[in-house]
Write an enzyme that holds these catalytic residues in place. Structure first.
Site, short mmCIF file in Angstrom:
data_model
loop_
_atom_site.label_atom_id
_atom_site.label_comp_id
_atom_site.label_asym_id
_atom_site.label_seq_id
_atom_site.Cartn_x
_atom_site.Cartn_y
_atom_site.Cartn_z
N SER A 139 3.06 -5.76 9.74
CA SER A 139 2.76 -4.52 10.46
C SER A 139 1.47 -4.56 11.30
O SER A 139 0.83 -3.54 11.47
CB SER A 139 2.69 -3.36 9.47
OG SER A 139 1.67 -3.60 8.53
N GLY A 190 -2.79 -4.97 22.10
CA GLY A 190 -1.65 -4.24 21.53
C GLY A 190 -1.98 -2.83 21.05
O GLY A 190 -1.10 -2.13 20.56
N TYR A 223 0.83 -1.22 0.00
CA TYR A 223 0.00 0.00 0.00
C TYR A 223 0.87 1.27 0.00
O TYR A 223 0.83 2.08 -0.94
CB TYR A 223 -0.94 -0.05 1.21
CG TYR A 223 -1.62 1.24 1.60
CD1 TYR A 223 -2.17 2.08 0.64
CD2 TYR A 223 -1.74 1.60 2.94
CE1 TYR A 223 -2.82 3.26 1.00
CE2 TYR A 223 -2.39 2.76 3.32
CZ TYR A 223 -2.92 3.60 2.35
OH TYR A 223 -3.57 4.76 2.71
N ILE A 224 1.67 1.42 1.02
CA ILE A 224 2.47 2.65 1.11
C ILE A 224 3.63 2.60 0.11
O ILE A 224 3.93 3.59 -0.56
CB ILE A 224 2.95 2.89 2.56
CG1 ILE A 224 1.72 2.97 3.50
CG2 ILE A 224 3.79 4.16 2.65
CD1 ILE A 224 2.05 3.02 4.97
N TYR A 264 5.55 -6.08 17.24
CA TYR A 264 5.62 -5.26 16.02
C TYR A 264 6.42 -3.99 16.30
O TYR A 264 7.43 -3.70 15.64
CB TYR A 264 4.20 -4.94 15.51
CG TYR A 264 4.19 -3.84 14.49
CD1 TYR A 264 4.91 -3.95 13.31
CD2 TYR A 264 3.49 -2.66 14.73
CE1 TYR A 264 4.92 -2.92 12.37
CE2 TYR A 264 3.49 -1.62 13.80
CZ TYR A 264 4.21 -1.76 12.63
OH TYR A 264 4.23 -0.74 11.72
N ILE A 297 -16.14 -1.84 16.59
CA ILE A 297 -15.33 -0.84 17.32
C ILE A 297 -14.61 -1.59 18.43
O ILE A 297 -15.25 -2.15 19.33
CB ILE A 297 -16.23 0.27 17.90
CG1 ILE A 297 -16.88 1.06 16.76
CG2 ILE A 297 -15.43 1.18 18.82
CD1 ILE A 297 -17.82 2.17 17.24
N LYS A 319 10.43 -2.94 15.15
CA LYS A 319 10.71 -1.70 14.40
C LYS A 319 11.73 -0.85 15.18
O LYS A 319 12.65 -0.28 14.59
CB LYS A 319 9.42 -0.90 14.19
CG LYS A 319 8.48 -1.52 13.16
CD LYS A 319 8.96 -1.22 11.75
CE LYS A 319 8.02 -1.73 10.68
NZ LYS A 319 8.40 -1.34 9.33
N1 UFG Z 1 -10.22 -0.32 14.76
C1 UFG Z 1 -11.53 -0.65 15.07
N2 UFG Z 1 -12.16 -1.53 14.26
C2 UFG Z 1 -11.57 -2.09 13.16
C3 UFG Z 1 -10.24 -1.73 12.85
C4 UFG Z 1 -9.60 -0.84 13.68
O1 UFG Z 1 -12.10 -0.19 16.05
O2 UFG Z 1 -12.21 -2.91 12.47
C5 UFG Z 1 -9.53 0.67 15.61
C6 UFG Z 1 -8.27 0.12 16.24
O3 UFG Z 1 -8.57 -0.50 17.46
C7 UFG Z 1 -7.43 1.38 16.38
C8 UFG Z 1 -7.87 2.26 15.21
O4 UFG Z 1 -9.12 1.74 14.78
O5 UFG Z 1 -7.76 2.03 17.56
C9 UFG Z 1 -6.91 2.22 14.05
O6 UFG Z 1 -6.63 0.86 13.75
P1 UFG Z 1 -5.86 0.42 12.44
O7 UFG Z 1 -5.80 -1.07 12.46
O8 UFG Z 1 -6.43 1.08 11.26
O9 UFG Z 1 -4.41 1.04 12.64
P2 UFG Z 1 -3.40 0.89 13.89
O10 UFG Z 1 -3.47 2.18 14.66
O11 UFG Z 1 -3.62 -0.35 14.65
O12 UFG Z 1 -2.01 0.69 13.15
C10 UFG Z 1 -1.60 1.48 12.10
C11 UFG Z 1 -0.62 0.70 11.25
C12 UFG Z 1 0.62 0.39 12.00
C13 UFG Z 1 1.20 1.65 12.56
C14 UFG Z 1 0.18 2.37 13.36
C15 UFG Z 1 0.73 3.67 13.87
O13 UFG Z 1 -1.21 -0.52 10.84
O14 UFG Z 1 1.54 -0.19 11.16
O15 UFG Z 1 -0.97 2.63 12.57
O16 UFG Z 1 -0.21 4.28 14.68
F1 UFG Z 1 2.22 1.35 13.37
#
Ligand code: UFG
Length: 337
Positions: free
Chosen positions: A77, A281, A11-12, A141, A205, A145
């Site tokens: 990631s 996490g 993606y990125i 993870y 959520i 990093k």
């Molecule tokens: N979330 C939900 N429901 C979902 C998916 C996500 O509530 O179906 C929440 C997660 O709990 C989190 C937020 O939405 O609070 C964002 O979640 P993402 O999975 O979109 O992204 P993350 O913050 O977990 O992680 C992303 C990248 C990582 C990076 C990080 C940096 O995947 O590689 O951002 O903040 F390290």
């Protein structure tokens, strides 16, 4: 400059490669396609489908393409997955990264831009976080990093390898050609758009009992085109420094509920939600202080509007209904040998 992009079919990585080409750099994409897509390899770039652990091939490719700098994005990631399978993360993020550094040293490639993450900070009480704030990853993870960031420091001291670590906050949006497509998808913004498109019944959520303004996690969303721009600026900066930079928009960030509400408004449909337990996490809040990259490299997020990021994600999903499936097939049939 001749630049190898590891993870350039992701993606990125695909959008970073596009930005490099646009800026006149010569790009070589190195990706094992475990997560990436053939259809996401930027037009005109030589593509090597291989693993970073294949050090001999890596050395050959660095030499054949006379690579001058590497942008290293190839990695796993997902914080939650890393808690269940830390070995995978130590292997794919750290051992593979060290294999890359070894090959670079042997081939005298002494510049690297590394895709690091906000996850190195963990559950920091101080928000927005600055680069010098304490690091305390809450998952393998983030830990792997951070370990690679530290390896870069020692490599510079021993071999003179210049590095810039870009600590990404939450990449969002898409370019015209490339967007986010994971299988399975775990990231909030594409999941919201899939729910809005009727491809899934609801958005889960993960936790509404955090100490935040509405109980859901706060993140700092940065448009992937702005994030990509940080890489070309970082490449130029390697002429005179090694450094670590946060890349995020700052401000108050957005809660999960705020992102869903904004998406409902932008897309114009109701998006059903179900509250589930917290995801392992996940730090409660991650928001960047990005003063350092603004000051030192002149980086500015030009597309800070959350609605624009959602719209870009939505448009990309709408225009690529089967994501990369068909594009991958096209590339396979038409790419010169
Ligand atoms: N979330 C939900 N429901 C979902 C998916 C996500 O509530 O179906 C929440 C997660 O709990 C989190 C937020 O939405 O609070 C964002 O979640 P993402 O999975 O979109 O992204 P993350 O913050 O977990 O992680 C992303 C990248 C990582 C990076 C990080 C940096 O995947 O590689 O951002 O903040 F390290």
């Amino acid at each position: 400059m001749r630049v190898m992009v590891t993870g350039g079919a992701g993606y990125i990585g695909s959008i970073v490669s596009e930005e490099l080409v646009r800026e006149g750099h010569e790009v070589v994409v190195y990706d094992n396609l475990q997560m990436g897509h053939l259809g996401a390899v930027v037009e005109g770039a030589p593509f090597i489908q291989a693993d970073l652990l294949d050090g001999d091939l890596l050395r050959d490719m660095l030499k054949v393409y006379r690579v001058e700098a590497v942008i290293h994005l190839a990695a796993d990631s997902l914080a939650e997955e890393s808690l269940k399978d830390p070995t995978k993360y130590y292997c794919n993020n750290l051992t593979s990264g060290l294999s890359l550094l070894g090959a670079m040293k042997d081939c005298k490639v002494d510049r690297i831009v590394f895709a690091s993450t906000a996850a190195v900070y963990g559950d920091s009480e101080k928000q927005p976080v600055e680069e010098d704030d304490p690091t305390a990853p809450t998952s393998p993870y983030g830990e792997t990093k951070l370990a690679f960031e530290r390896a870069l420091r020692w490599h510079e001291a021993a071999y003179g390898t210049r590095y810039v670590c870009l600590r990404y906050f939450n990449a969002a949006g898409a370019s015209k050609s490339f967007g986010e497509a994971h299988e399975p998808e775990t990231h909030l913004m594409p999941i919201i758009c899939q729910a809005a498109a009727g491809k899934r019944s609801h958005v889960a959520i993960y936790g509404d009992d955090y100490a935040t303004r509405d109980g859901t996690c706060v993140r700092d969303y940065v448009h992937v085109l702005d994030l990509a721009r940080a890489h070309t600026l970082a490449l130029s900066a390697l002429d005179d420094r090694s450094a670590i930079y946060n890349v995020g928009c700052g401000g108050d960030g957005y809660t999960v509920r705020e992102v869903i509400e904004k998406a409902s408004e932008v897309i114009g449909v109701d998006i059903p939600v179900e509250v589930r337990p917290r995801r392992a996490g996940d730090p409660a809040v991650l928001v960047a202080n990005s003063e350092k990259i603004r000051r030192e490299l002149g980086w500015r997020p030009e597309r800070q509007d959350l609605g624009d990021m959602i719209e870009a994600t939505w448009n990309w999903i709408e225009e690529h209904p089967s994501e990369y499936e068909k594009m991958g097939l096209w590339a396979r049939l038409n790419k010169p040998a």
